[in-house]
Every structure is written in C-alpha cells, then in structure tokens.
Write an enzyme that holds these catalytic residues in place. Sequence first.
Site, PDB file in Angstrom:
ATOM      1  N   ALA A 102       6.353  50.290  48.554  1.00  0.00           N
ATOM      2  CA  ALA A 102       7.164  49.115  48.228  1.00  0.00           C
ATOM      3  C   ALA A 102       7.892  49.399  46.928  1.00  0.00           C
ATOM      4  O   ALA A 102       7.272  49.793  45.939  1.00  0.00           O
ATOM      5  CB  ALA A 102       6.270  47.885  48.089  1.00  0.00           C
ATOM      6  N   VAL A 127       3.585  51.995  44.969  1.00  0.00           N
ATOM      7  CA  VAL A 127       4.748  51.426  44.297  1.00  0.00           C
ATOM      8  C   VAL A 127       5.813  52.490  44.084  1.00  0.00           C
ATOM      9  O   VAL A 127       5.578  53.505  43.418  1.00  0.00           O
ATOM     10  CB  VAL A 127       4.350  50.800  42.953  1.00  0.00           C
ATOM     11  CG1 VAL A 127       5.573  50.177  42.286  1.00  0.00           C
ATOM     12  CG2 VAL A 127       3.255  49.755  43.156  1.00  0.00           C
ATOM     13  N   LYS A 128       7.003  52.268  44.656  1.00  0.00           N
ATOM     14  CA  LYS A 128       8.132  53.186  44.476  1.00  0.00           C
ATOM     15  C   LYS A 128       8.866  52.837  43.190  1.00  0.00           C
ATOM     16  O   LYS A 128       9.248  51.684  42.972  1.00  0.00           O
ATOM     17  CB  LYS A 128       9.093  53.102  45.665  1.00  0.00           C
ATOM     18  CG  LYS A 128       8.552  53.699  46.944  1.00  0.00           C
ATOM     19  CD  LYS A 128       9.539  53.561  48.093  1.00  0.00           C
ATOM     20  CE  LYS A 128      10.615  54.615  48.050  1.00  0.00           C
ATOM     21  NZ  LYS A 128      11.478  54.566  49.265  1.00  0.00           N
ATOM     22  N   ILE A 129       9.058  53.852  42.370  1.00  0.00           N
ATOM     23  CA  ILE A 129       9.714  53.682  41.074  1.00  0.00           C
ATOM     24  C   ILE A 129      10.820  54.729  40.963  1.00  0.00           C
ATOM     25  O   ILE A 129      10.586  55.906  41.245  1.00  0.00           O
ATOM     26  CB  ILE A 129       8.682  53.842  39.936  1.00  0.00           C
ATOM     27  CG1 ILE A 129       7.657  52.694  40.015  1.00  0.00           C
ATOM     28  CG2 ILE A 129       9.359  53.878  38.580  1.00  0.00           C
ATOM     29  CD1 ILE A 129       6.532  52.794  39.006  1.00  0.00           C
TER      30      ILE A 129
END
Length: 215
Positions: free
Chosen positions: A56, A82-84
Amino acid sequence: MRIFLDTANVEHIREINSWGILSGVTTNPTLIAREGKDFKKTLLEICDIVDGPISAETVSLSAEGMLKEAREFSSWHKNVIVKIPAVAEGLKAVKQCKKEGIKTNFTLVFSLNQALLAALAGATYASPFVGRIDDTGWDGFEFVRDLVPLLDYYKYETQIIAASIRHPMHVVEAARAGAHIATIPYKVINQMIKHPLTDIGVDKFLKDWEKVPKK
C-alpha cells in the site's frame, strides 16, 4: 523467483490466486483510483484473499507524513507492506519504519544509487521499474543484473521486486536477472500461461479421444 500481482482489482486477484502461484500483491494510487473503491476496504479485502505481502503506497511528500501513513496502513493487517517513493524524505521514513518493525517497499527506483540507499536504510524491498527504464532507451534488466550481485556481495537483506512489467518476456528476464520477485499485471500473467501449440495439442487430444471406443 516469486510472483506478485500488480493490481487493485479484487476479482482479478481472486482469480489468479486460485491458480496457486501467487505470493503477494502490489497496489499504487493509480491502481486504487482505477477501481473507484475505498482504499482501506480494498486493501483488507485483498489481505483476506492472498496470504502474503500486500503493498500500500503512501502519498505524503514529507517523512513525517509518510511515517504517519505507514503506521496507519501497517496497523490494518500484518501483511501490509508500505510503499515509499525513492526520494530523500522517503529514505528518512524507511529508516524509521525499519526501527519500528514496519516493512517497506522502496518504489519508483531507477538507479543503482537509489537501490543501494534503500538497502542501507533498511528497506524490505526495492522496486526497479524496468519497463519505464526501457522506455528511456536503456535496458531495465541490465540494471537488475548489476543490482542483484551487489546486494548479495554486501549481504543486504533488501529484496528486489521487478516492477513495471510489460510483457511475458519481461518476466523471463526478471528470473534470469535474479530478481527475488516480479510483480505482474493481470493481462501479462494471463499471457504467460497461453501458448498456441498448447491449444493445438489440447484440441488434437480431445478430437482423438472422441475416436476411442467407449463401453
């Protein structure tokens, strides 16, 4: 090499998961918007279908904002990654996420420098966008072929997700290059199982079977 599905379409995920070959799912704001459904609800539905990493993506531009979103997203389900984005503020967020035990996917990676910094910051995954690199006239998989041994040599734990896959040969190249994972669009993963000679062979076997005497 493991296979993730690159989509937020729940029905497509359900279908491909039934094949028994799916290890995870990646989403991004574009894919979520395309489905026109609530973000959290969609993510949780995907988590119910696939028991594996579900990415996400954050949309904040500051490390503080990214961390706030990362903490929220990761609280929704144990499988949420978590996509950063691969920017300086993203590195700060990844480093703190590592300290807090939040798994991350450093995304929109286009250079060895970005991937190296991701590994140093403690990213769980780094996602080179091989298709987009190809679009610029460079070989996206030359990048992956250089990156994998570099990470192995220094024993970094960061895994490589070959992203922006455009066609079945991209998947083959990802495997040849040593990528840990390829995240693949629904259309391409369907193309992978298709072959005209298989169709011809099945059709011939069925026609021949009709000639076999039945009691």
